[in-house]
Design a protein around this motif. Structure first.
Motif, PDB file in Angstrom:
ATOM      1  N   GLU A  11      44.862  41.610  46.061  1.00  0.00           N
ATOM      2  CA  GLU A  11      44.344  40.713  45.034  1.00  0.00           C
ATOM      3  C   GLU A  11      44.748  39.271  45.323  1.00  0.00           C
ATOM      4  OE1 GLU A  11      42.232  41.372  42.964  1.00  0.00           O
ATOM      5  OE2 GLU A  11      42.274  43.502  42.532  1.00  0.00           O
ATOM      6  N   SER A  42      39.681  45.331  34.631  1.00  0.00           N
ATOM      7  CA  SER A  42      39.478  44.385  33.530  1.00  0.00           C
ATOM      8  C   SER A  42      39.149  42.976  34.023  1.00  0.00           C
ATOM      9  CB  SER A  42      40.709  44.344  32.624  1.00  0.00           C
ATOM     10  OG  SER A  42      41.872  44.011  33.361  1.00  0.00           O
ATOM     11  N   ASP A  43      39.635  42.601  35.212  1.00  0.00           N
ATOM     12  CA  ASP A  43      39.313  41.274  35.737  1.00  0.00           C
ATOM     13  C   ASP A  43      37.818  41.127  36.001  1.00  0.00           C
ATOM     14  OD1 ASP A  43      41.779  40.040  35.668  1.00  0.00           O
ATOM     15  OD2 ASP A  43      42.344  40.634  37.699  1.00  0.00           O
ATOM     16  N   GLU A  44      37.141  42.244  36.285  1.00  0.00           N
ATOM     17  CA  GLU A  44      35.695  42.198  36.492  1.00  0.00           C
ATOM     18  C   GLU A  44      34.939  42.216  35.162  1.00  0.00           C
ATOM     19  OE1 GLU A  44      37.665  44.355  38.660  1.00  0.00           O
ATOM     20  OE2 GLU A  44      37.604  42.447  39.733  1.00  0.00           O
ATOM     21  N   GLU A  63      42.397  35.965  45.974  1.00  0.00           N
ATOM     22  CA  GLU A  63      42.589  34.682  45.301  1.00  0.00           C
ATOM     23  C   GLU A  63      42.659  33.548  46.324  1.00  0.00           C
ATOM     24  OE1 GLU A  63      46.360  34.014  43.230  1.00  0.00           O
ATOM     25  OE2 GLU A  63      45.166  33.484  41.464  1.00  0.00           O
ATOM     26  N   LYS A  83      40.420  32.389  36.010  1.00  0.00           N
ATOM     27  CA  LYS A  83      41.742  32.998  36.135  1.00  0.00           C
ATOM     28  C   LYS A  83      41.634  34.518  36.082  1.00  0.00           C
ATOM     29  CE  LYS A  83      46.211  33.264  33.716  1.00  0.00           C
ATOM     30  NZ  LYS A  83      46.975  32.788  32.537  1.00  0.00           N
ATOM     31  N   LYS A  84      42.474  35.199  36.873  1.00  0.00           N
ATOM     32  CA  LYS A  84      42.554  36.652  36.854  1.00  0.00           C
ATOM     33  C   LYS A  84      43.986  37.085  36.546  1.00  0.00           C
ATOM     34  CE  LYS A  84      38.771  37.434  40.125  1.00  0.00           C
ATOM     35  NZ  LYS A  84      38.351  38.135  41.372  1.00  0.00           N
ATOM     36  N   LEU A  85      44.113  38.291  35.997  1.00  0.00           N
ATOM     37  CA  LEU A  85      45.431  38.811  35.620  1.00  0.00           C
ATOM     38  C   LEU A  85      46.000  39.785  36.649  1.00  0.00           C
ATOM     39  CD1 LEU A  85      44.854  39.445  31.797  1.00  0.00           C
ATOM     40  CD2 LEU A  85      45.867  37.440  32.907  1.00  0.00           C
ATOM     41  N   TYR A  86      45.167  40.363  37.489  1.00  0.00           N
ATOM     42  CA  TYR A  86      45.580  41.313  38.522  1.00  0.00           C
ATOM     43  C   TYR A  86      46.436  42.465  37.977  1.00  0.00           C
ATOM     44  CZ  TYR A  86      44.103  37.404  41.434  1.00  0.00           C
ATOM     45  OH  TYR A  86      43.385  36.380  42.000  1.00  0.00           O
TER      46      TYR A  86
END
Length: 242
Positions: A31, A159-161, A35, A60-63
């Motif tokens: 991930e 969830s990031d998608e 990024e 922004k993503k949480l990974y």
């Protein structure tokens, strides 16, 4: 002293723990790599001077890689990236269980949600895995939407998608006010690009076509639309005939 059998069990447990840790570490590294690729892409765009400002936006993503890290979703509001794609179900707060036998609806385009909790639940499809769901309230009732699965201690969370964790109005504040007005009314207008149309009416399925002209079909929550794009802009919008 430990018996030979106890030693073997201990060695097996240690080996399993190492494998699980390696998988999690590998996922995080992957991930982070994605990024970095996005950052380099943005840097290249800056150097090339692309005119489309959307290209510069890097949400922004949480990974998340396990249940605990997925609970980051509860720390801010989220917005649905693709409407009419994800099914949600009634959630029983007392039993901490999702009723997967009863579909409650589909998340709406760019719907704003406050995630109350992220839980592990019995999977409706496979006895050897569990479903990871995000719990939210709507009109005084609780619901859960699947955001991943867990099998043998290994998680796959997407969830990031599914969600923006930053307000899309801020991410794409360079869009004109009339575009955002159309999106808020769930309408596609001539001149809108595909991302703007997705925000307005949810996910679409493209027909085969050239790079210059493309037709995309949108289920649009039971009011299907056909949109023709030319050079990346909507030029024809019409209801799809049954």
């Amino acid at each position: 002293m430990l018996s030979q059998e106890a030693k073997q069990r201990l060695q097996l447990a240690l080996a399993l723990a190492i494998v699980v840790a390696a998988v999690r570490a590998g996922y995080v590294i992957y991930e982070r790599h994605e990024e970095n690729v996005a950052a380099k892409k943005e840097q290249a765009a800056n150097g090339a001077g692309y005119a489309n400002a959307d290209y510069y936006v890097s949400p922004k993503k949480l990974y998340p890689y396990d249940l605990k890290s997925a609970k980051q979703l509860t720390q801010q509001l989220v917005w649905v990236k693709e409407g009419y794609r994800y099914t949600y179900y009634p959630f029983d707060n007392a039993r901490r269980r999702t009723d997967f036998s009863q579909e409650a609806g589909l998340l709406l385009p760019l719907e704003r949600l406050e995630i109350k909790d992220v839980v592990s639940d019995v999977s409706p499809r496979a006895a050897d895995q569990r479903q990871v769901t995000a719990v939210f309230d709507r009109e005084g009732k609780s619901y859960a939407v699947p955001i991943g699965v867990e099998k043998s201690g290994t998680y796959k969370i997407y969830s990031d998608e599914m969600f923006f964790v930053e307000d899309p109005h801020e991410l794409y504040k360079h869009w004109e006010a009339d575009v955002w007005d159309a999106i808020s009314r769930h309408e596609v207008k001539p001149g809108m690009n595909e991302l703007q149309a997705d925000f307005a009416v949810g996910m679409g399925t493209p027909d085969s076509g050239s790079s210059l002209e493309k037709t995309v079909r949108y289920p649009n929550g039971g009011k299907p639309l056909v949109v023709v794009y030319r050079d990346g802009k909507a030029v024809e919008i019409k209801p799809e005939k049954p």
